[in-house]
Motif scaffolding. Structure first.
Motif, short mmCIF file in Angstrom:
data_model
loop_
_atom_site.label_atom_id
_atom_site.label_comp_id
_atom_site.label_asym_id
_atom_site.label_seq_id
_atom_site.Cartn_x
_atom_site.Cartn_y
_atom_site.Cartn_z
N ALA A 263 44.06 58.90 86.74
CA ALA A 263 44.06 60.08 87.61
C ALA A 263 42.98 59.97 88.68
CB ALA A 263 43.85 61.34 86.78
N ASP A 264 43.21 60.66 89.79
CA ASP A 264 42.23 60.67 90.89
C ASP A 264 40.92 61.34 90.47
OD1 ASP A 264 44.13 59.50 92.55
OD2 ASP A 264 44.83 61.42 93.33
N ALA A 265 41.02 62.31 89.58
CA ALA A 265 39.83 63.03 89.10
C ALA A 265 40.00 63.33 87.62
CB ALA A 265 39.63 64.32 89.89
N ILE A 266 38.89 63.39 86.91
CA ILE A 266 38.92 63.58 85.46
C ILE A 266 37.91 64.66 85.08
CG2 ILE A 266 38.61 62.50 83.22
CD1 ILE A 266 39.14 59.81 84.58
N LEU A 267 38.39 65.67 84.35
CA LEU A 267 37.51 66.71 83.82
C LEU A 267 37.10 66.34 82.40
CD1 LEU A 267 36.24 69.62 83.79
CD2 LEU A 267 38.42 70.38 82.83
N LEU A 268 35.81 66.29 82.15
CA LEU A 268 35.29 66.08 80.80
C LEU A 268 34.39 67.23 80.42
CD1 LEU A 268 34.31 62.29 80.71
CD2 LEU A 268 36.38 63.37 79.85
N ILE A 269 34.44 67.62 79.13
CA ILE A 269 33.57 68.69 78.66
C ILE A 269 32.85 68.24 77.39
CG2 ILE A 269 35.16 70.41 79.56
CD1 ILE A 269 35.72 71.15 76.56
N GLY A 270 31.83 69.01 77.05
CA GLY A 270 31.14 68.80 75.79
C GLY A 270 30.40 67.48 75.73
N ASP A 271 30.41 66.90 74.53
CA ASP A 271 29.57 65.73 74.29
C ASP A 271 30.00 64.52 75.09
OD1 ASP A 271 28.48 67.50 72.48
OD2 ASP A 271 29.69 66.76 70.81
N ARG A 272 31.29 64.36 75.37
CA ARG A 272 31.67 63.17 76.12
C ARG A 272 31.44 63.32 77.61
NH1 ARG A 272 38.16 61.97 75.59
NH2 ARG A 272 39.02 63.98 76.20
N ALA A 273 31.14 64.53 78.08
CA ALA A 273 30.69 64.69 79.46
C ALA A 273 29.23 64.29 79.60
CB ALA A 273 30.89 66.13 79.93
N ILE A 274 28.46 64.48 78.53
CA ILE A 274 27.05 64.10 78.54
C ILE A 274 26.91 62.58 78.55
CG2 ILE A 274 24.93 64.14 77.18
CD1 ILE A 274 25.67 66.94 76.25
N HIS A 275 27.80 61.91 77.84
CA HIS A 275 27.76 60.44 77.76
C HIS A 275 29.10 59.86 78.23
CE1 HIS A 275 23.93 60.33 75.70
NE2 HIS A 275 24.37 61.13 74.76
N PRO A 276 29.45 60.02 79.49
CA PRO A 276 30.74 59.49 79.96
C PRO A 276 30.71 57.97 80.04
CG PRO A 276 29.48 60.26 81.82
CD PRO A 276 28.70 60.64 80.59
N PRO A 277 31.87 57.34 79.83
CA PRO A 277 31.92 55.89 80.02
C PRO A 277 31.76 55.54 81.49
CG PRO A 277 34.11 56.76 79.64
CD PRO A 277 33.15 57.89 79.39
N ALA A 278 31.42 54.31 81.77
CA ALA A 278 31.24 53.88 83.15
C ALA A 278 32.54 54.04 83.92
CB ALA A 278 30.79 52.42 83.18
N ILE A 279 32.46 54.62 85.09
CA ILE A 279 33.63 54.84 85.93
C ILE A 279 33.16 54.84 87.39
CG2 ILE A 279 33.42 57.35 85.78
CD1 ILE A 279 36.45 57.53 86.02
#
Length: 272
Positions: free
Chosen positions: A139-155
């Motif tokens: 996707a062109d944009a990705i919404l992340l919440i909670g713990d995986r927003a704090i530690h997102p994978p490299a993108i």
């Protein structure tokens, strides 16, 4: 369901941001049965009558049938929230597809509102299942919440929105992500009192909670404390209610919530 013989069933969010709200509630003498799950799952369980009270996404409060906000304890923010972000692979005005974290509902609606109202974009939506790898999402944009927003994978992101910060800068109002809500017919005075005592105790013990929780979330104690103290806000006051109602107005405008709903804060006021 919550008479003297049977404990009420209360559901809390399993993310790090809830820890100050549930401080001391997991002891043997807890006045209710407490369980933890993702925000979207809690909303479904409350709707199905599997829970009596739950910390649910704010948007779900407006979608529920005669739900009541029972305490002034909440999960909100007065600026950057750190754990709710949109990662843009293209400039926001060029976004055509948006992947939504499956655990999110309030933040999903907020992302749609901010994209539509601020940059005039209404992208096609994709689900980002819990446990999925963001790098596999195109996707062109990705919404992340909670713990995986704090530690997102490299993108490769050309821009990142912290949705708490974006909302507060845009509206001048706090944002409320989740509130303690009861379904109809549940006696909540004792529950509400205990939940607010837990929040107050949590606020008095933020450093101890941060020290305990930080290793579990790959954070330093300082980072965890800062998250609790600076990024999150746990009280539903007049400005927070105004922010919640502004959010609802935008949700109605975009067809994300039914019109004509009036927030019910009666129990909240009585409990305090």
């Amino acid at each position: 369901m919550n008479d003297a013989a049977t404990k009420a069933r209360v559901g809390a969010v399993r993310y790090l941001n809830t820890k100050p709200l549930v401080h001391g509630l997991d002891g043997e003498n807890a006045p209710f049965e407490l369980s933890f799950d993702y925000p979207s799952h809690l909303a479904d369980q409350l709707s199905l009558g599997l829970l009596d009270v739950a910390l649910i996404p704010s948007i779900e409060y407006f979608l529920g049938d005669n739900y009541r906000i029972i305490t002034d304890a909440c999960i909100g923010c007065l600026g950057p929230v750190w754990s709710v972000k949109i990662f843009f692979r293209t400039p926001p005005k060029q976004v055509r597809t948006l992947a939504l974290d499956e655990g999110s509902r309030t933040s999903a609606a907020l992302a749609k509102i901010l994209l539509a109202e601020r940059v005039g974009v209404m992208p096609q939506l994709q689900a980002l299942p819990l446990g999925s790898d963001m790098r596999d999402c195109e996707a062109d944009a990705i919404l992340l919440i909670g713990d995986r927003a704090i530690h997102p994978p490299a993108i490769d992101a050309v821009e990142v929105w912290d949705l708490g910060e974006t909302w507060v800068e845009w509206t001048g109002l706090p944002f409320v992500f989740a509130t303690w809500v009861a379904r109809p017919g549940i006696k909540t005075e004792g529950i509400a009192k205990r939940l607010m005592e837990a929040r107050d105790g949590g606020m008095e013990n933020l450093h101890a909670i941060a020290e305990r929780e930080a290793p579990r979330y790959q954070l330093t104690t300082s980072e965890c404390f800062q998250y609790f103290h600076d990024n999150l806000h746990f009280t539903l006051g007049p400005q927070e209610k105004a922010g919640l109602e502004r959010y609802y107005q935008y949700a109605v405008k975009l067809g994300l919530a039914p019109s004509g709903r009036t927030p019910n804060y009666d129990d909240c006021e009585i409990a305090r």
